[in-house]
Write a protein that holds these residues in place. Sequence first.
Motif, mmCIF file in Angstrom:
data_model
loop_
_atom_site.group_PDB
_atom_site.id
_atom_site.type_symbol
_atom_site.label_atom_id
_atom_site.label_comp_id
_atom_site.label_asym_id
_atom_site.label_seq_id
_atom_site.Cartn_x
_atom_site.Cartn_y
_atom_site.Cartn_z
ATOM 1 N N ASP A 98 -8.781 63.123 -38.037
ATOM 2 C CA ASP A 98 -7.674 63.802 -37.362
ATOM 3 C C ASP A 98 -6.389 63.799 -38.201
ATOM 4 O O ASP A 98 -5.302 64.029 -37.694
ATOM 5 N N THR A 127 -10.484 71.604 -43.805
ATOM 6 C CA THR A 127 -10.040 71.624 -42.407
ATOM 7 C C THR A 127 -10.516 70.423 -41.591
ATOM 8 O O THR A 127 -9.915 70.110 -40.569
ATOM 9 N N THR A 185 -4.726 75.496 -41.919
ATOM 10 C CA THR A 185 -5.339 74.574 -40.956
ATOM 11 C C THR A 185 -5.014 74.916 -39.500
ATOM 12 O O THR A 185 -5.735 74.499 -38.599
ATOM 13 N N ARG A 240 1.532 68.459 -37.463
ATOM 14 C CA ARG A 240 0.969 69.525 -38.296
ATOM 15 C C ARG A 240 -0.541 69.373 -38.390
ATOM 16 O O ARG A 240 -1.144 69.641 -39.418
ATOM 17 N N GLU A 241 -1.123 68.977 -37.274
ATOM 18 C CA GLU A 241 -2.576 68.885 -37.207
ATOM 19 C C GLU A 241 -3.127 70.049 -36.390
ATOM 20 O O GLU A 241 -2.493 70.496 -35.441
ATOM 21 N N PRO A 242 -4.313 70.521 -36.745
ATOM 22 C CA PRO A 242 -4.971 71.536 -35.924
ATOM 23 C C PRO A 242 -5.093 71.025 -34.494
ATOM 24 O O PRO A 242 -5.255 69.815 -34.272
ATOM 25 N N SER A 243 -5.014 71.942 -33.533
ATOM 26 C CA SER A 243 -4.987 71.447 -32.154
ATOM 27 C C SER A 243 -6.368 71.351 -31.533
ATOM 28 O O SER A 243 -6.591 70.557 -30.630
ATOM 29 N N GLY A 244 -7.293 72.190 -31.964
ATOM 30 C CA GLY A 244 -8.592 72.183 -31.304
ATOM 31 C C GLY A 244 -8.543 72.670 -29.869
ATOM 32 O O GLY A 244 -9.505 72.546 -29.131
ATOM 33 N N GLN A 283 -2.905 68.673 -24.478
ATOM 34 C CA GLN A 283 -2.579 67.832 -25.617
ATOM 35 C C GLN A 283 -1.117 67.382 -25.575
ATOM 36 O O GLN A 283 -0.782 66.261 -25.927
ATOM 37 N N ARG A 330 1.214 69.698 -31.166
ATOM 38 C CA ARG A 330 0.330 69.383 -32.271
ATOM 39 C C ARG A 330 0.731 70.057 -33.581
ATOM 40 O O ARG A 330 0.599 69.475 -34.637
ATOM 41 N N ARG A 361 -17.898 69.064 -32.742
ATOM 42 C CA ARG A 361 -16.900 70.004 -33.224
ATOM 43 C C ARG A 361 -17.100 70.399 -34.694
ATOM 44 O O ARG A 361 -16.874 71.537 -35.064
ATOM 45 N N GLY A 388 -10.826 76.665 -38.290
ATOM 46 C CA GLY A 388 -11.944 76.223 -39.118
ATOM 47 C C GLY A 388 -12.841 77.395 -39.473
ATOM 48 O O GLY A 388 -13.283 77.547 -40.617
ATOM 49 N N ASP A 389 -13.104 78.229 -38.509
ATOM 50 C CA ASP A 389 -13.953 79.385 -38.741
ATOM 51 C C ASP A 389 -13.288 80.375 -39.701
ATOM 52 O O ASP A 389 -13.944 80.935 -40.580
ATOM 53 N N ARG A 419 -17.527 74.186 -36.587
ATOM 54 C CA ARG A 419 -16.819 73.913 -37.846
ATOM 55 C C ARG A 419 -15.324 74.018 -37.635
ATOM 56 O O ARG A 419 -14.590 74.470 -38.504
ATOM 57 N N GLU A 420 -14.890 73.549 -36.476
ATOM 58 C CA GLU A 420 -13.458 73.497 -36.186
ATOM 59 C C GLU A 420 -12.959 72.063 -36.300
ATOM 60 O O GLU A 420 -13.674 71.133 -35.956
ATOM 61 N N PRO A 421 -11.715 71.902 -36.734
ATOM 62 C CA PRO A 421 -11.118 70.568 -36.721
ATOM 63 C C PRO A 421 -11.188 69.994 -35.319
ATOM 64 O O PRO A 421 -11.113 70.737 -34.340
ATOM 65 N N SER A 422 -11.331 68.680 -35.214
ATOM 66 C CA SER A 422 -11.543 68.122 -33.875
ATOM 67 C C SER A 422 -10.246 67.714 -33.198
ATOM 68 O O SER A 422 -10.175 67.706 -31.978
ATOM 69 N N GLY A 423 -9.253 67.352 -33.969
ATOM 70 C CA GLY A 423 -8.041 66.854 -33.319
ATOM 71 C C GLY A 423 -8.232 65.529 -32.611
ATOM 72 O O GLY A 423 -7.357 65.060 -31.908
ATOM 73 N N ALA A 430 -6.503 65.825 -41.024
ATOM 74 C CA ALA A 430 -6.817 66.922 -41.942
ATOM 75 C C ALA A 430 -5.593 67.799 -42.208
ATOM 76 O O ALA A 430 -5.361 68.234 -43.331
ATOM 77 N N GLY A 431 -4.801 68.046 -41.177
ATOM 78 C CA GLY A 431 -3.615 68.871 -41.362
ATOM 79 C C GLY A 431 -2.638 68.190 -42.306
ATOM 80 O O GLY A 431 -2.056 68.814 -43.196
#
Lengths: 303, 303, 303, 303
Positions: free
Chosen positions: D240, D235, A235, A87-91, A99, A108, D108, A243-244, D87-91, D242-243
């Motif tokens: 990594d 976010t 997220t 449950r993490e953002p994938s980027g 990934q 992800r 990121r 994020g945006d 401003r995106e999560p980096s993963g 954050a989610g």
Amino acid sequence: MDYQAVLDEVAAAVAPHVGRGEVAGYIPALAAVDPGRFGIAVADIDGGVTGVGDWETPFSVQSVSKAFALALVLARDGESLWRRVGREPSGNPFNSLVQLEHENGIPRNPFINAGALVVTDRLQSLTGDAAGALLEFLRAESGNPAVSFDHGVAASEAEHGDRNAALAYFMASYGNLDNPVPTVLDHYFRQCSIEMSCRDLALAGSFLARHGVGRDGARLLSRSEAKRINAVMLTCGTYDAAGDFAYRVGLPGKSGVGGGIIAVIPGRCTLCVWSPGLDARGNSVAGVAALDHFTTLTGWSVF
Amino acid sequence: MDYQAVLDEVAAAVAPHVGRGEVAGYIPALAAVDPGRFGIAVADIDGGVTGVGDWETPFSVQSVSKAFALALVLARDGESLWRRVGREPSGNPFNSLVQLEHENGIPRNPFINAGALVVTDRLQSLTGDAAGALLEFLRAESGNPAVSFDHGVAASEAEHGDRNAALAYFMASYGNLDNPVPTVLDHYFRQCSIEMSCRDLALAGSFLARHGVGRDGARLLSRSEAKRINAVMLTCGTYDAAGDFAYRVGLPGKSGVGGGIIAVIPGRCTLCVWSPGLDARGNSVAGVAALDHFTTLTGWSVF
Amino acid sequence: MDYQAVLDEVAAAVAPHVGRGEVAGYIPALAAVDPGRFGIAVADIDGGVTGVGDWETPFSVQSVSKAFALALVLARDGESLWRRVGREPSGNPFNSLVQLEHENGIPRNPFINAGALVVTDRLQSLTGDAAGALLEFLRAESGNPAVSFDHGVAASEAEHGDRNAALAYFMASYGNLDNPVPTVLDHYFRQCSIEMSCRDLALAGSFLARHGVGRDGARLLSRSEAKRINAVMLTCGTYDAAGDFAYRVGLPGKSGVGGGIIAVIPGRCTLCVWSPGLDARGNSVAGVAALDHFTTLTGWSVF
Amino acid sequence: MDYQAVLDEVAAAVAPHVGRGEVAGYIPALAAVDPGRFGIAVADIDGGVTGVGDWETPFSVQSVSKAFALALVLARDGESLWRRVGREPSGNPFNSLVQLEHENGIPRNPFINAGALVVTDRLQSLTGDAAGALLEFLRAESGNPAVSFDHGVAASEAEHGDRNAALAYFMASYGNLDNPVPTVLDHYFRQCSIEMSCRDLALAGSFLARHGVGRDGARLLSRSEAKRINAVMLTCGTYDAAGDFAYRVGLPGKSGVGGGIIAVIPGRCTLCVWSPGLDARGNSVAGVAALDHFTTLTGWSVF
């Protein structure tokens, strides 16, 4: 709150954005949609619904369906899903395999395509008819028994579905699908093909604003589960633009390449906006602008 | 050169390595092979062949077939193949999807699985029966009409072929397969299932030592094409261990997870060694050791 | 072999390529070189040297120096270097950090920048003056005591050396540099700044064609070590174009962004070609074409 | 809300987690901290502050400082920062270089180390003394003039700062740092070395709960800017994880490897928790558990 006045103002403000971006072109059925359409609806937690523009026109929900499929699986199965999907953002873009390989076939999050396939696979195991169970749920919560699959879109998705087939076979190679790949793909393509209007989707998503309570007052999810779906939407709900979206809109949301986006203001209302022109990351240009404007006008944001 | 004496000495020297490593376990048919087997054969460019140990026992050629499939396609189609597959070492495992995504569905070289699927796809388009054409070629060049598919292995590969299916669907999503994915996979799995002995393979690969001239004296490939296949084998033939193989053995080679390796000494001879125990990168432990020892004893190396 | 006639023909054939490509522009000193220069020299293993064009004009050796630094370290230190650097092709550009992170600070091979920094670090530990030891070696083997550093180029490299500094600090963070980062960078930049002509480099690299025997007949490297350096040059010597270089030229080679390339025909001769225009992967356009043509004319190739 | 009672209950509930995980060991000064420490403080938007445990003990704020540095830059410079950092999560882990290379030196988000270095670089350009400006701000908002650098920690960070140096030189190679790398690193290490207690940090972060209004009632940030910093914290604030943090805790938060975490409940209060034992992703084990428990007890969450 005078929703009608707010939505009218939002519609006027975003009119210059309508038609911008690119309509999803990977299947003919989606590519044929008029890019000039725009609708927005807000469903209050008390059950009322208000809209402007093309808010009663059905469109292809596509990935917006993923939020509802996740809710159904969490409602029936609880936390065990998280052993099979993160449950993490994938980027990364929504259909990336990179990934997935680095992380041994565990997607992800449940909103990228790979994760959504796992959710559909689990829903299939739980119900024996994943797409049917989702359709029934959406009809019940939207109060619209006419909600249905668009079989032409589903067939077209299947015909152009090599990338999703690759994702599914890849996860199968790691043992992360329980049902046969063709079965999972079939239900997934049908799930994405469901047609609903902004009105339908805003109502169907009201349980997320009502902390888990469904249309008929029965609890669909625990308060905690409802919050958690909102957290995952915030997220991870808008692909690699999460994020945006959080920065600009500040609400949990889930978008689809049909041009629809649902967004939740917990304790207040659920919004659905639709306009087919997409930005480079697959989110509706006018849709994001409308939600941004709505939160600016109302001052409502989770932050 | 007294090949018999050299091979006897090689066999004695590598005896302690035989049985080391892991037999390929991803399909039952391969996992059942006795890890204690070892054979080596050398086919001189004048047509003579010498061997020791289990050099006349058929084994599953697996990826060794990729060198022959590449030769068939280059012979019929020339350089046009390189628009669809690269010829750079991959630096990644043979079944990785990562690079394929970064490079838009163009496999890095024809010896990783993705690239070999493209070669098979092209051979299918050129012949209408990729696996059959390859089998016929191997029978002719080895002089052994008994060379054949192992249908049990092919079926087992198909049953456990999710990863290869993922690679094929992924390339199809980029438009880099001309034939239907199931057709390409079927021919690919059969191609890999061919059973040959060290004797058969050393003879079949003699045209690479004879600068393109086949068993019957007719030219199969131009001198330049034969050199180029050797170059691709040297830089890409042993998965992500190609640098190490060049360093230790110093010959063009192509390995398979059945435990076979062919190696070419241009202008002199073609070697084939077989022993089923594999190192972490999928190459035969005793096979690499035997080739290393052979080049040390003879002083033959391309460097 | 009438080298003069062959080189004249090569020069005539590649004349249309001279001036193509881009001169390395990352430091002013290199960017100012006339792209119309072309020279080629061949040093026979018997000590004779022949050349055409600008074969006696010094140019910046840049990464060609890496082959010599590797030889010096292997000669003094043997195989222990390979604990700190791999010998697999990288499949990535020469200054990439990605692989370095995935592989815990161990560079893929000694010819990408990260690997060359490790080699320089080791040479510094072994000699106390890495750049000086290399210069002395190149003077001795080329027979030209005038070979020297270009301090302007070295200073310019340092001024624009942020990327190499990043690589060095990154490896230091994994404990893979023994000397202080600024020391290693200083010696590395000076090593790259050495000026030599095609004549000088072909002679200096003759020990690689003589299986390890130096100019004065003394053995610099064992026969096996010399072969192994050739193997590393073939698989890794031309950045992420090594597969293509092996395919087209079929010789061990090492290129530099100054436009020089050395190539080895074991047992016969060492070539050096120079022309400043580079292709997208950093290799001299006319240089690769000249080597390709040379091998076609002579039929010499390791394959 | 009786904060004291809630915090007492939280402290009792998480007591079994205190001491779990690993204390940050990369510099001796941090490694020496007693893993058994635990404190938590809550600063109400009306200015009151309550705490339990070691809530008045100073600790090394480390990356928690990044939220404040971002606020200072946004306050002075507005949106222009986003041209230099996403401003995106980096993963990816906080100190990864991989993404930085794929994205041409643009980090990121401002909370991974690379992004924080860009923020520090910008703050240095804006103020001439980035670390000093930050210290002054933290003293003013916490109301504690004794807040100060720990010069021993800063020196130790510098001594073990090769990875951060690599990140900084790498960005410099893309032109994404305006000040000399050593200057940026010096200010960054000092910024991270600041010592504050839970009390200090909860008070200093109150402006984020007060929608941008500082301790003295003056507006530090616009309402919109304050929301946006909260969005970025939610976010991207916990590396990594954050989610997972959003899922479990449901609040904007920023963690540091000193074991501190601040979290914001917009319109209500700011929390700071400290316990040095870290999980595998660098967040305080007992700290996350405490925030999770706090939101469960109070029902407060942004979702």
